[in-house]
Design a protein around this motif. Structure first.
Motif, short mmCIF file in Angstrom:
data_model
loop_
_atom_site.label_atom_id
_atom_site.label_comp_id
_atom_site.label_asym_id
_atom_site.label_seq_id
_atom_site.Cartn_x
_atom_site.Cartn_y
_atom_site.Cartn_z
N LEU B 239 0.82 -1.21 0.00
CA LEU B 239 0.00 0.00 0.00
C LEU B 239 0.86 1.25 0.00
O LEU B 239 0.56 2.21 -0.72
CB LEU B 239 -0.90 0.00 1.23
CG LEU B 239 -2.20 -0.76 1.06
CD1 LEU B 239 -2.94 -0.81 2.36
CD2 LEU B 239 -3.04 -0.08 0.01
N VAL B 240 1.90 1.23 0.81
CA VAL B 240 2.81 2.39 0.85
C VAL B 240 3.33 2.67 -0.55
O VAL B 240 3.32 3.81 -1.03
CB VAL B 240 3.97 2.12 1.84
CG1 VAL B 240 5.10 3.08 1.60
CG2 VAL B 240 3.48 2.21 3.27
N GLY B 241 3.74 1.59 -1.24
CA GLY B 241 4.25 1.77 -2.59
C GLY B 241 3.19 2.25 -3.56
O GLY B 241 3.41 3.17 -4.34
N ILE B 242 2.01 1.65 -3.49
CA ILE B 242 0.98 1.97 -4.48
C ILE B 242 0.37 3.34 -4.24
O ILE B 242 0.15 4.12 -5.17
CB ILE B 242 -0.09 0.88 -4.49
CG1 ILE B 242 0.50 -0.38 -5.11
CG2 ILE B 242 -1.32 1.31 -5.28
CD1 ILE B 242 -0.51 -1.36 -5.57
N VAL B 243 0.10 3.65 -2.97
CA VAL B 243 -0.51 4.95 -2.67
C VAL B 243 0.44 6.07 -3.08
O VAL B 243 0.04 7.06 -3.69
CB VAL B 243 -0.86 5.05 -1.17
CG1 VAL B 243 -1.20 6.48 -0.80
CG2 VAL B 243 -2.01 4.14 -0.84
N GLY B 244 1.72 5.88 -2.77
CA GLY B 244 2.69 6.93 -3.11
C GLY B 244 2.94 6.99 -4.60
O GLY B 244 2.97 8.06 -5.18
N GLY B 245 3.12 5.87 -5.21
CA GLY B 245 3.42 5.88 -6.64
C GLY B 245 4.44 4.82 -6.96
O GLY B 245 5.59 4.89 -6.52
N VAL B 246 4.00 3.82 -7.71
CA VAL B 246 4.86 2.72 -8.09
C VAL B 246 5.88 3.21 -9.12
O VAL B 246 5.53 3.94 -10.04
CB VAL B 246 4.01 1.58 -8.68
CG1 VAL B 246 4.86 0.55 -9.36
CG2 VAL B 246 3.18 0.95 -7.59
N GLY B 247 7.14 2.84 -8.93
CA GLY B 247 8.15 3.21 -9.91
C GLY B 247 8.56 4.68 -9.86
O GLY B 247 8.98 5.24 -10.86
N THR B 248 8.41 5.30 -8.69
CA THR B 248 8.92 6.65 -8.51
C THR B 248 9.81 6.63 -7.28
O THR B 248 9.57 5.85 -6.36
CB THR B 248 7.79 7.67 -8.29
OG1 THR B 248 7.02 7.23 -7.17
CG2 THR B 248 6.89 7.79 -9.48
N VAL B 249 10.84 7.51 -7.27
CA VAL B 249 11.78 7.46 -6.15
C VAL B 249 11.13 7.96 -4.86
O VAL B 249 11.24 7.34 -3.81
CB VAL B 249 13.04 8.28 -6.48
CG1 VAL B 249 13.95 8.34 -5.26
CG2 VAL B 249 13.77 7.66 -7.65
N TYR B 250 10.41 9.06 -4.95
CA TYR B 250 9.88 9.66 -3.73
C TYR B 250 8.47 9.19 -3.40
O TYR B 250 7.94 9.53 -2.35
CB TYR B 250 9.93 11.19 -3.82
CG TYR B 250 11.34 11.67 -3.95
CD1 TYR B 250 12.23 11.51 -2.88
CD2 TYR B 250 11.81 12.24 -5.13
CE1 TYR B 250 13.55 11.91 -3.00
CE2 TYR B 250 13.12 12.63 -5.25
CZ TYR B 250 13.98 12.47 -4.19
OH TYR B 250 15.29 12.84 -4.30
#
Lengths: 290, 334
Positions: B239-250
């Motif tokens: 969820l942390v990855g998906i909510v923030g944005g998959v394949g982005t550094v920040y």
């Protein structure tokens, strides 16, 4: 020898139910190429349907006729409104559909927990603890009936897939989606029906399992894992494979429980899983070619 | 120029925060947030950049945590050694696993990681003499104040983001993306996809393991169900990855902030809002709502997964242009 035979019988009876769980999963996997991680949760839901109906005085085996259509409709709704829209969405990760099923599974578990609390529920029937003997081997009445019904469903499913028009469309979609579309199969509708069927089959497994098992909200996870192991064992998308896979897992679990100890029951399935991946990637499908 | 300075500004702000914020509760949340930045960005490399979605981050997390805990209970050394060794233990578990399981693709690999986590959880439960089983491991935290942990977590988060930045700009980073986009094409161009997938997994396992070791040091207690937890660790990482944005550094950093806030919101019943409302209005039903909400944090998670995937499939950072456009349009309309 008796212990061995007893374990063998228990394993095969359990395997029949596992096969039913596995067929639903393998159908969905074959047609849509995704793993339904809410599979066990759907079964859990069917078990609660059985439980509620049982409180109203309906026999668990009769509640099959309520739980299966209900879960079929739920499966159709999930596929239509939650999974199919994702195909069009433009994303980096192709696994979004799988993640979605995880989310659905979590939501289902928690909703059930809200309504029924985390307590273990039992279904009391006149025959749940009855046994009969063949020689010195005891057969659990409920499990034997369940095994029979599971076999009937599996056979019906097989007939449906091989002989009927709809079944052929499903198999065509599983083999090659684009070609099926070109041949005039409405693949969007097929995916919806397949998910419904998968949910309906696992609902049947839930109803059959309900009299001999505890019912609690967290039951879904372990059974999703089992369904997945069965499909890997049998070969992805193979119906016959799922039957073999189910029986193998049932046998392995009861053998393990008898000869190693109860606490290893879950680990044995996972060990088989890794062994199959190492030595027989592709599962039983590779051996039987069905 | 402005864009390059933004991360440094944020880090400086976070570093200065304990000077202003003395409340241990918020410091605790910030430490969790920083820990999730580490885990989230590790997940993002293997899943977001390399395209091998992992459902079993908890396995590596638990390895790190148990390394720290077992070193302390068996060898009597400080649990801080776990911070140095936990990452390597996780790699040691991850590499043989990857060697076997990278022959599967996509969702099948994801499920294999799930199985790895289950095996480790059962293993840790059964091996009671070695791991303490369900009793878990309890250690005395080194520091009473939360501030040392805060800065250690901050240093880890910065280091993990910097290393992620460096990796994705390096040659293997581009190989990872090529594997995600088309594995067969990557292979036909002479990229050893198996090797690079293992490399990516090793990186992810390493940082997740270190985060696990930090968890052991900071929380002081672990047991198999806490660290090898599917919902609270593996799904949270996704969820942390998906909510923030998959394949982005920040992306994961943003995602970690949002998710820790959301998790805490459910856990505390919207920071006690409903309880307060109930107390003010004297209505029993609102108090009841507060109680129900605190129990519902997993349900909230599930619904959040469904909604995020439907509405923001590329996350806050990935879909930022879309969000900005929509908000802008909304602003223009009113």
């Amino acid at each position: 020898m008796d212990v061995f035979l007893q374990t063998l019988v228990a394993g095969i009876l359990k395997g029949g139910l596992y096969a039913l769980i596995g067929i639903g999963m393998t159908l969905i996997m074959g047609v849509m190429g995704i793993i339904n991680l809410a599979h066990g949760q759907l079964m859990m839901l069917a078990m609660y349907v059985t439980f509620v109906l049982n409180r109203m005085g309906v026999d668990p085996y009769l509640s099959l006729f309520v739980a299966m259509p209900l879960l079929f409709l739920l499966g159709v709704a999930i596929q239509k409104f939650l999974l199919n829209p994702l195909i069009k969405a433009d994303t980096i990760l192709p696994e979004n559909q799988v993640l979605m099923t995880v989310g659905i599974g979590m939501a289902l578990t928690e909703i059930v927990r809200f309504i029924f609390s985390s307590d273990y529920k039992y279904i009391t029937t006149g025959y749940a603890d009855k046994t009969f003997f063949l020689g010195s081997i005891s057969f659990s009445m409920a499990l034997t009936i369940a095994f029979g019904i599971a076999l009937a469903f599996t056979a019906a499913m097989f007939f449906f897939l091989v002989r009927t028009d709809l079944g052929r469309s499903i198999r065509a979609t599983a083999q090659d989606k684009d070609a099926a579309t070109l041949m005039g199969v409405n693949t969007g509708r097929i995916t919806v029906i397949t998910f419904g069927l998968g949910a309906g089959l696992v609902a049947a497994a839930g109803c059959l399992l309900a009299p001999v098992y505890y019912i609690f909200p967290d039951l879904g996870g372990p059974f999703t894992a089992k369904a997945f192991i069965i499909t890997i064992l049998g070969g992805l998308g193979s119906t016959v494979g799922a039957i073999f896979g189910g029986v193998t897992l049932g046998l392995a679990e009861s053998m393990g429980a008898t000869y190693f100890g109860m606490e290893y029951e879950d680990i044995i399935g996972l060990t088989i899983f890794v062994l199959v991946l190492l030595f027989l990637p592709g599962g039983f499908k590779r051996l039987t070619k069905v | 120029m402005k864009k390059n300075l933004l991360p440094f500004g944020v880090v400086a702000l976070i570093a200065a925060l304990p000077l202003v914020l003395k409340d241990n509760y918020y410091l605790h949340l910030m430490i969790l947030f920083l820990m999730w930045v580490v885990i989230g960005s590790a997940w993002n490399l293997i899943a977001g950049y390399t395209g091998q979605v992992s459902f079993g981050d908890a396995a590596f997390f638990g390895c790190g945590a148990y390394t720290a805990g077992l070193l302390a209970t068996h060898l009597g050394v400080s649990t801080w050694w776990g911070l140095a060794l936990g990452g390597f233990t996780a790699v040691a578990v991850g590499l043989p696993f990857g060697w076997i399981c990278f022959r599967m693709r996509g969702a099948y690999f994801a499920l294999a990681t799930l199985a790895l986590n289950e095996v480790l959880r059962h293993g840790a439960t059964i091996a009671e003499n070695f791991t303490g089983g369900m009793v878990g491991i309890l250690i005395m935290p080194t520091f009473i104040s939360k501030i040392p942990y805060y800065y250690i977590a901050l240093a880890m988060a910065v280091a993990s983001l910097a290393s992620l930045q460096w990796v994705v700009r390096s040659k293997p980073g581009y190989y990872f993306v090529s594997i995600r986009e088309d594995q067969d094409a990557a292979e036909s161009l002479g990229i050893d996809t198996h090797f690079y997938k293992m490399l990516s997994l090793a990186y992810a396992a390493f940082w997740t393991g270190i985060a696990g070791a930090l968890y052991m040091n900071y929380m002081g207690f672990i047991d198999p169900t806490v660290v090898f937890n599917l919902h609270d660790i593996s799904i949270m990482a996704i969820l942390v990855g998906i909510v923030g944005g998959v394949g982005t550094v920040y992306g994961p950093a943003v995602g970690a902030f949002v998710m820790v806030a959301v998790q805490e919101m459910f856990r505390s019943g919207f920071f006690g809002l409903f309880k307060w409302l109930g107390a003010v209005s004297g209505s029993a039903s609102l108090v009841h709502v507060a109680e129900v909400l605190t129990q519902a944090h997993v349900l909230g998670f599930g619904i959040l997964v469904v909604l995020v995937i439907l509405v923001l499939p590329n996350g806050i950072v990935g879909d930022w242009p879309k969000i900005r456009k929509r908000v802008f349009r909304l602003g223009a309309g009113t």
